[in-house]
Design an enzyme around this catalytic site. Structure first.
Site, PDB file in Angstrom:
ATOM      1  CB  SER A  26       7.738  -1.185 -10.262  1.00 35.59           C
ATOM      2  OG  SER A  26       7.301   0.117 -10.009  1.00 35.59           O
ATOM      3  CG  ASP A  62      21.919   0.745  -2.718  1.00 39.99           C
ATOM      4  OD1 ASP A  62      22.754   0.083  -3.365  1.00 39.99           O
ATOM      5  OD2 ASP A  62      21.041   1.449  -3.250  1.00 39.99           O
ATOM      6  CE  LYS A 116       7.179   0.854 -15.828  1.00 42.27           C
ATOM      7  NZ  LYS A 116       6.978   1.898 -14.814  1.00 42.27           N
TER       8      LYS A 116
END
Length: 699
Positions: free
Chosen positions: A469, A480, A494
C-alpha cells in the site's frame, strides 16, 4: 415451439421439488431483514465498486461457483450430486439476488451444514470404536491439494477420503509424542468442539457467508459485515487491543496470521511470521493447549485476547517450515501497541571499501503513521512518519556525517496515504507522487509542493513481499523519479482503496478506487519490482495480492508529467553484477537460496504418505537437512555448529526490544549498504570521467 418450452419448465419443476426436499430438513432460512440487506449489498457493489461489474448471467454463474468454493474449497463435503441438484439456478441466481432473495444461498448452506455434520459423526464413530484398528504401515497416500479435484460421487469414496484424512491427523499427533489413545482423545475433543460450534450457527451467519460470496466475486477486499461483526470489526480482524498485535483470517480449518502489527507483542517476539498457522492456544505459562483447528475465526480471536500483561501461548505450524507436520509453541505477553514504539528508528552501518570507511544511515519505517488527534488539537509536536524521518535525517547528517541513506520499508504494510506523499517530498524538490482513479474513471493526482529537500545524496529503498500500500506508493515514486535504487523482493501488490458503507442491516466494505504510479502503472497485483532482487523466503503463491483469488488486475492510466533525476539504468547492470559476485559467497544468501529451492520442492509434493515410518523418515530427513544447511552457514561465518534446531533460540542475537535479529534480514540490510557504496563508487568514476572532478556524496 411448445416442445422447446417444456425443457426449462421441467427443470424448474424438478428444482422446485429438490428445494422442497432440501427445506424439509432445513435448519436455516432468510429472515425478513435479509431481503433489503441483500438489495443494498448488490446495489452498492454495482454502483460503487471499482470493477464496474454488473449482475449479468456470467456474474450469476461465478457467484454460484464462488459460494460452493467458499464453503468447500477442498471439495471434501459436497457430492457431485449436490452440485448437479443446484445447477438449474446457475444463471438465474443473479436475478434472485437482484430481487433480494437469498433462499437458494440458504438451501446450499443447509446441504453443506448437513454434509459437515455427517463427516464429523463419521470421524467420531471411528475414533470411539475401540474395536477398530488403524493400520499405519500400509503404502496409502493422501492428496492434500483437492482444489481442482472432481466432486466426489459416492459415499464410499467420501468415506475413503475422510478415513485417510483421519489417519493423517493421527499420524501428525503421534509424531508429536502422543500415544494413539491420547491422539484419539485429542481428535475426539477437536471434532466435538467443531460440532458444537457448527450447531451454534444462526441465520445471520449464513446470510453473511452468502453475501460475502457475492462481495468476493467483485474482489477479495470487498466484504459484508453482519451487525454483530460490524460492532466487533476491529476486534475480529486485529488483535492489537489487549492482544498479540496480529491480523488474522480463517483459511480452511486453520487460523492464519496475515500480518503483524509493527511493535506489537507478536512482532516483538520475533517468533511469528505472516502465513504461520495457529493450531492451538494456551493460557498462562502452563495452561493446557486448546486445539483450535476448525474453530470460527471470532472464537479463536476471543481465546487469544485477554488482560494486558497476561500470557498466551500459541501452537503454530511455521510458514517457512519445510516439514508441515512440525509444531512450535510461542509464548507472548499480551499488551497494547503504542504509537511511539511504531515510530521510525535510525542506525548507522559502517562499510569498509578500498581502505575507506563509509557511513550508511538506515531509517527503518514500520508503518506510515500520523497522530491525527494531536495534529487536530494543535499540538506542535504531533508525531508523524514524515516529521520523524526528517528529524532523523538531520541527526544522521549532523551527528554521523553519513555518506548515503537507506530507507527500510520491509514488512511495512502501509498506513496513511498523506504520509507516503509527504515522505516522498523529503527526497524531491516538487512534483506528483501518486494517482488515484475512482470507479467513475476520474483521476486525482497527489503531489509534493514543498521545495524543501531533507536528503539529496545517494538513496536506497529496501522492500519485501510484506511492503504494501503506502510503502509501494513511496517506493514506486522513488523508482519513477530515478531518485534511488530499490532493492529486496517484489512488494505485496495492494493497489486498491476500500471504503466502509453503512447499511440499514450491517455494513459493506468495498473497493472504490485504485492507486497508480506517476508513470501510469498500477501498484495493484504486480507490486513494485526492485531494481536488484534478493532471494526471499516468502512464497509469492501464498503471500501477496497475486495470491488472492479474484484480485483486480494490473493495468495502467496515462502518465503524468514529472521531472526525472539522471537515469540509474547505466548503473543497474553493473550493480547487479557486483551484488551477484558478493552474494555467491555470502553464507546467508547461500542459505536463503538453498531454503527457497527446498521449500519449492516440498510445495510441489502434494501427496502425503500414510505410513508412519515413511512420515517419520521424511521428518527426520528434513530436520537433518535443516541442521546441515544451518551448520554450513554457521561454519562459513566462523560460528559454532548446532546439534538440534532448538539451540538457535538461545544463539541468535536480540535487539534492544528483545526481538530476535534474523540473520537473513540483517545480511540483506548489509548487502543493501554494499550496493549503495557500489553506486557511490560508480557514480564518482562516471562523474570524474565526464567532468574531470569528483563530487562529495555527503550532502
Amino acid at each position: 415451439m411448445t416442445r422447446r418450452l417444456k425443457h426449462p419448465i421441467l427443470l424448474s419443476l424438478l428444482f422446485g421439488l429438490l428445494l422442497l426436499i432440501n427445506t424439509a430438513h432445513a435448519r436455516f432460512n432468510p429472515q425478513p431483514e435479509h431481503e433489503q440487506a441483500l438489495r443494498d449489498v448488490i446495489s452498492a457493489l454495482q454502483q460503487n465498486h471499482y470493477s464496474g461489474k454488473q449482475l449479468d448471467p456470467e456474474l450469476s454463474s461465478n457467484i454460484f461457483d464462488r459460494f460452493f468454493k467458499d464453503l468447500d474449497p477442498s471439495r471434501i463435503y459436497f457430492y457431485e450430486e449436490d452440485i448437479a441438484n443446484f445447477e438449474p439456478v446457475r444463471y438465474t441466481l443473479g436475478l434472485e439476488i437482484y430481487e433480494g432473495k437469498s433462499q437458494t444461498g440458504f438451501d446450499i448452506y443447509n446441504v453443506f451444514h448437513k454434509r459437515n455434520l455427517d463427516r464429523i459423526d463419521f470421524l467420531l464413530s471411528l475414533l470411539s470404536d475401540d474395536q477398530h484398528i488403524f493400520d499405519f504401515n500400509n503404502d496409502h497416500e493422501l492428496e492434500t491439494d483437492r482444489s481442482e479435484a472432481p466432486w466426489i460421487n459416492s459415499s464410499e469414496a467420501m468415506n475413503a477420503l475422510w478415513y485417510k484424512r483421519l489417519k493423517n491427523a493421527l499420524i501428525s499427533l503421534k509424531l508429536s509424542d502422543q500415544t494413539l489413545g491420547e491422539a484419539k482423545q485429542t481428535l475426539i475433543k477437536r471434532y466435538e468442539s467443531q460440532r458444537a460450534r457448527l450447531e451454534q450457527t444462526n441465520h445471520e451467519d449464513v446470510f453473511e457467508r452468502f453475501a460475502n460470496a457475492i462481495a468476493h466475486e467483485f474482489d477479495p477486499h470487498s466484504q459484508y459485515l453482519s451487525p454483530r461483526n460490524q460492532e466487533n470489526f476491529q476486534i475480529n480482524m486485529s488483535l492489537s487491543l489487549e492482544g498479540i498485535g496480529a491480523v488474522l483470517q480463517g483459511e480452511d480449518e486453520y487460523t492464519k496470521i496475515v500480518r503483524l502489527v509493527p511493535a506489537g507483542p507478536a512482532d516483538k517476539s520475533g517468533q511469528l511470521r505472516p502465513s504461520d498457522l495457529i493450531v492451538g492456544v494456551g493460557q498462562g505459562e502452563e495452561g493446557p493447549i486448546e486445539d483450535v483447528v476448525g474453530w470460527r475465526l471470532d472464537d479463536v480471536v476471543k481465546l487469544i485476547r485477554g488482560p494486558q500483561s497476561s500470557t498466551v501461548r500459541l501452537q503454530i505450524i511455521p510458514a517457512d517450515s519445510i516439514d508441515r507436520t512440525a509444531r512450535r509453541v510461542v509464548t507472548i505477553i499480551r499488551d497494547k501497541v503504542r504509537l511511539e514504539e511504531q515510530a521510525a528508528q535510525k542506525k548507522v552501518l559502517e562499510i569498509d571499501r578500498n581502505n575507506q570507511t563509509f557511513k550508511v544511515g538506515v531509517i527503518e519505517i514500520p508503518a506510515f503513521y500520523i497522530d491525527f488527534a494531536a495534529m487536530q488539537a494543535g499540538d506542535p509536536e504531533y508525531k508523524s512518519t514524515t516529521r520523524d524521518v526528517e528529524r532523523l535525517i538531520a541527526q544522521l547528517k549532523q551527528e554521523d556525517d553519513i555518506d548515503a541513506l537507506i530507507i527500510d520499508l520491509r514488512n511495512n504494510g502501509g498506513g496513511s496515504l498523506r504520509e507516503a506523499n509527504e515522505l516522498t517530498g523529503l527526497f524531491i524538490t516538487r512534483g506528483p507522487t501518486v494517482q488515484i482513479r475512482d470507479a467513475n474513471g476520474r483521476v486525482d493526482i497527489l503531489g509534493d509542493f514543498d521545495p524543501k529537500v531533507a536528503w539529496s545524496g545517494p538513496l536506497t529503498v529496501m522492500v519485501n513481499r510484506l511492503s504494501a500500500s503506502a510503502s509501494e506508493i513511496f517506493a514506486g515514486a522513488i523508482q519513477d523519479y530515478n531518485r534511488g535504487i530499490i532493492v529486496g523482493g517484489r512488494t505485496f501488490g495492494k493497489g486498491t482503496v476500500q471504503t466502509l458503507l453503512p447499511l440499514d442491516h450491517g455494513q459493506l466494505k468495498l473497493t472504490h478506487a485504485k492507486f497508480y504510479r506517476i508513470s501510469g502503472e498500477s501498484t495493484q497485483n504486480k507490486g513494485v519490482v526492485p531494481d536488484i532482487e534478493f532471494p526471499t523466503l516468502f512464497d509469492e503463491s501464498q503471500i501477496g495480492e497475486s495470491a488472492l483469488e479474484g484480485a483486480l488486475p494490473w493495468d495502467t492510466v496515462n502518465p503524468v508529467r514529472y521531472g526525472r533525476f539522471p537515469s540509474l539504468t547505466p548503473y543497474i547492470s553493473e550493480l547487479s553484477h557486483l551484488h551477484l559476485v558478493r552474494s555467491e559467497l555470502n553464507p546467508d544468501f547461500i542459505f536463503m537460496r538453498r531454503h527457497v529451492e527446498r521449500s519449492k520442492e516440498q510445495r510441489d509434493q502434494t501427496k502425503v504418505p500414510l505410513n508412519i515410518s515413511r512420515v517419520r523418515e521424511q521428518r527426520d530427513e528434513i530436520e537433518q537437512w535443516q541442521i546441515t544447511t544451518e551448520n554450513q552457514r554457521r561454519m562459513a561465518k566462523g560460528e559454532p555448529p548446532i546439534k538440534v534446531l532448538s539451540e538457535l533460540d538461545d544463539l541468535l542475537p536480540k535487539d534492544n526490544q528483545g526481538r530476535i535479529i534474523n540473520p537473513e534480514s540483517e545480511s540483506a540490510l548489509i548487502e543493501s549498504a554494499e550496493i549503495t557504496i557500489d553506486f557511490i563508487d560508480l557514480n564518482l568514476r562516471h562523474t570524474a570521467q565526464n567532468n574531470g572532478r569528483v563530487n562529495n556524496p555527503r550532502q
